[in-house]
Design a protein around this motif. Structure first.
Motif, mmCIF file in Angstrom:
data_model
loop_
_atom_site.group_PDB
_atom_site.id
_atom_site.type_symbol
_atom_site.label_atom_id
_atom_site.label_comp_id
_atom_site.label_asym_id
_atom_site.label_seq_id
_atom_site.Cartn_x
_atom_site.Cartn_y
_atom_site.Cartn_z
ATOM 1 N N GLN A 85 -32.857 20.734 8.065
ATOM 2 C CA GLN A 85 -32.510 19.999 6.901
ATOM 3 C C GLN A 85 -33.515 20.106 5.754
ATOM 4 O O GLN A 85 -34.752 19.996 6.275
ATOM 5 C CB GLN A 85 -31.978 18.642 7.056
ATOM 6 C CG GLN A 85 -31.266 17.913 5.787
ATOM 7 C CD GLN A 85 -31.070 16.429 6.090
ATOM 8 O OE1 GLN A 85 -31.425 15.992 7.219
ATOM 9 N NE2 GLN A 85 -30.412 15.706 5.132
ATOM 10 N N SER A 86 -33.044 20.311 4.698
ATOM 11 C CA SER A 86 -34.075 20.460 3.526
ATOM 12 C C SER A 86 -34.467 19.255 3.132
ATOM 13 O O SER A 86 -33.730 18.104 3.308
ATOM 14 C CB SER A 86 -33.556 21.170 2.256
ATOM 15 O OG SER A 86 -33.123 22.242 2.609
ATOM 16 N N LEU A 87 -35.733 18.754 2.878
ATOM 17 C CA LEU A 87 -36.288 17.434 2.575
ATOM 18 C C LEU A 87 -37.062 17.321 1.262
ATOM 19 O O LEU A 87 -37.798 18.328 0.732
ATOM 20 C CB LEU A 87 -36.934 17.121 3.704
ATOM 21 C CG LEU A 87 -36.494 17.241 5.294
ATOM 22 C CD1 LEU A 87 -37.740 17.118 6.260
ATOM 23 C CD2 LEU A 87 -35.519 16.166 5.340
ATOM 24 N N ARG A 88 -36.875 16.139 0.680
ATOM 25 C CA ARG A 88 -38.079 15.860 -0.151
ATOM 26 C C ARG A 88 -39.040 14.857 0.440
ATOM 27 O O ARG A 88 -40.276 15.569 0.167
ATOM 28 C CB ARG A 88 -37.315 14.771 -1.324
ATOM 29 C CG ARG A 88 -38.562 14.384 -2.195
ATOM 30 C CD ARG A 88 -38.199 13.313 -3.221
ATOM 31 N NE ARG A 88 -39.227 12.876 -3.999
ATOM 32 C CZ ARG A 88 -39.191 12.031 -4.783
ATOM 33 N NH1 ARG A 88 -38.110 11.555 -5.410
ATOM 34 N NH2 ARG A 88 -40.441 11.554 -5.414
ATOM 35 N N PRO B 135 -38.325 20.633 -0.939
ATOM 36 C CA PRO B 135 -39.216 21.974 -0.568
ATOM 37 C C PRO B 135 -39.294 22.044 1.043
ATOM 38 O O PRO B 135 -39.849 22.998 1.519
ATOM 39 C CB PRO B 135 -40.496 21.956 -1.299
ATOM 40 C CG PRO B 135 -40.632 20.591 -1.659
ATOM 41 C CD PRO B 135 -39.402 19.788 -1.780
ATOM 42 N N TYR B 136 -39.429 20.701 1.619
ATOM 43 C CA TYR B 136 -39.717 20.852 3.097
ATOM 44 C C TYR B 136 -38.583 20.790 3.997
ATOM 45 O O TYR B 136 -37.338 20.710 3.437
ATOM 46 C CB TYR B 136 -40.486 19.171 3.209
ATOM 47 C CG TYR B 136 -41.769 19.248 2.367
ATOM 48 C CD1 TYR B 136 -42.657 20.384 2.440
ATOM 49 C CD2 TYR B 136 -41.751 18.295 1.393
ATOM 50 C CE1 TYR B 136 -43.750 20.098 1.646
ATOM 51 C CE2 TYR B 136 -42.663 18.207 0.638
ATOM 52 C CZ TYR B 136 -44.192 19.056 0.803
ATOM 53 O OH TYR B 136 -45.239 18.959 -0.101
ATOM 54 N N LYS B 137 -38.713 21.073 5.052
ATOM 55 C CA LYS B 137 -37.767 21.202 6.295
ATOM 56 C C LYS B 137 -37.940 20.135 7.361
ATOM 57 O O LYS B 137 -39.111 20.156 7.690
ATOM 58 C CB LYS B 137 -37.712 22.706 6.802
ATOM 59 C CG LYS B 137 -37.283 23.702 5.784
ATOM 60 C CD LYS B 137 -35.839 23.791 5.748
ATOM 61 C CE LYS B 137 -35.301 24.764 4.768
ATOM 62 N NZ LYS B 137 -33.802 24.803 4.788
ATOM 63 N N CYS B 138 -37.105 19.705 7.942
ATOM 64 C CA CYS B 138 -37.017 18.850 9.198
ATOM 65 C C CYS B 138 -36.753 19.954 10.296
ATOM 66 O O CYS B 138 -36.451 20.984 10.185
ATOM 67 C CB CYS B 138 -35.719 17.947 9.086
ATOM 68 S SG CYS B 138 -35.677 16.796 10.779
#
Length: 359
Positions: A85-88, A78-81
């Motif tokens: 990039q999508s991140l856990r 759900p998170y973004k760098c």
């Protein structure tokens, strides 16, 4: 212990209460922040006082700091760098002096910090060890392996440990060892207090002026019945006054005090032996090194190995002959030299005798 897989972590976490989950995650972040700070401080060659708050440590280091680590959950990103990039797992770092905040994934996290690979490895190693502690708690929770901390709640335990116990989470092996060390120290202090109370007022007053380590050693010596162990020196009237008082109070000597007193007594004995020599003997002894002088003086009253007549004809150093003539003891190497000279003389005599026989 092997780290749990993400699936295993999730499975056990689902069995915890909200309070337990919050505690674990909060502790995880706090410990990782602390490890980050100390690793960064070591890299910069700075000392951090354990009494300093994390905010004070951050102000002192003036660098990028770990603010939070967000976990989106198993198979979720759900998170973004900041790179898009999508991140856990999202690492949130900030630099207070610049008011800057960055939201990074692991790869960008490493490249953005501009730290040497060795420091990054040390940071990741620290994070990994903290994750292992979390996994140990989860495994013990799953197996219902709870340490009986209720038996030790009278001890001055760290708040983290008592809080962890109160919400029903098991302790790690390291925490258990910490509890047992505190318990051992507590029991020893209780024993030392009992021993202290048995002393006279004057003895108590004397011991109270010692530092904690010396006080502990002295009280344990009393418990072992070594209060008479110092009575090995005939006259200590011109020795250290504090130690004289300690002896007069019938208190034992610490190991270092015993060694110092024995060395002092030996020095006094050597001085007495030196004064008993003739002026010529004294002058000769002083021609040796300090260590050799001590060795010679320690042997003054022992039987002499040789008389002057027994070595007069040997090919040895004239100093050795003079030393024997002055009736002074010999050093080991001097005795070996005499023995070698004697053996050579015997060999020469035997050789001469053989030639005479053949002629």
């Amino acid at each position: 212990m092997v780290m749990l897989s993400k699936e295993e972590v999730e499975a056990v976490m689902h069995t915890l209460t909200e309070e337990q989950i919050y505690f674990l995650k909060h502790q995880l972040i706090r410990k990782k922040k602390s490890r980050w700070l100390h690793t960064l401080a070591n890299f910069k060659g700075m000392d951090l006082n354990d009494k300093m708050s994390m905010e004070e440590m951050e102000d002192k280091l003036e660098d990028w700091m770990l603010f939070d680590i967000k976990d989106g959950g198993y198979q979720k990103r759900p998170y973004k760098c900041d790179c898009g990039q999508s991140l856990r797992f999202q690492y949130i770092i900030h630099k207070k002096s610049e008011g800057a905040v960055r939201y990074l994934g692991e790869n960008c996290f490493e490249s953005y910090l501009s730290l040497p690979p060795s420091v990054i490895r040390e940071i990741k190693k620290g994070m990994y060890s903290i994750d292992l502690e979390r996994d140990e708690i989860l495994v013990k929770h799953k197996k219902s392996l709870h340490y009986p901390l209720q038996e030790y709640l009278h001890l001055p335990l760290p708040k983290e440990i008592t809080d962890q116990h109160e919400i029903g989470l098991p302790l790690t092996d390291n925490q258990i060892r910490q509890v047992e060390r505190i318990h051992t120290h507590y029991e020893e202090e209780k024993k030392l207090s009992t021993l202290f109370q048995r002393l006279t007022i004057e003895q108590q007053q004397f011991i109270s002026k010692l530092n904690q380590e010396d006080r502990r050693e002295l009280l344990l010596l009393i418990e072992d019945g070594l209060a008479e162990s110092f009575l090995q020196v005939d006259d200590y009237s011109d020795y250290d006054q504090t130690l004289q008082k300690q002896i007069q109070l019938n208190l034992p000597l610490l190991e270092r005090q015993q060694q110092a007193l024995e060395e002092w007594a030996l020095t006094k004995k050597r001085e007495k032996q030196f004064q008993a020599l003739t002026p010529e003997q004294q002058t000769f002894v002083l021609s040796f090194s300090h260590e050799e002088q001590a060795t010679l003086l320690d042997q003054i009253h022992k039987p002499l190995y040789y008389t002057y007549e027994s070595i007069e004809s040997l090919r040895v150093d004239d100093r050795i002959k003079k030393q024997v003539k002055l009736q002074l003891p010999l050093l080991k190497e001097q005795i070996y030299e005499i023995e070698r000279a004697h053996n050579k003389q015997v060999a020469r005599v035997m050789g001469t005798g053989s030639l005479a026989h053949f002629s």
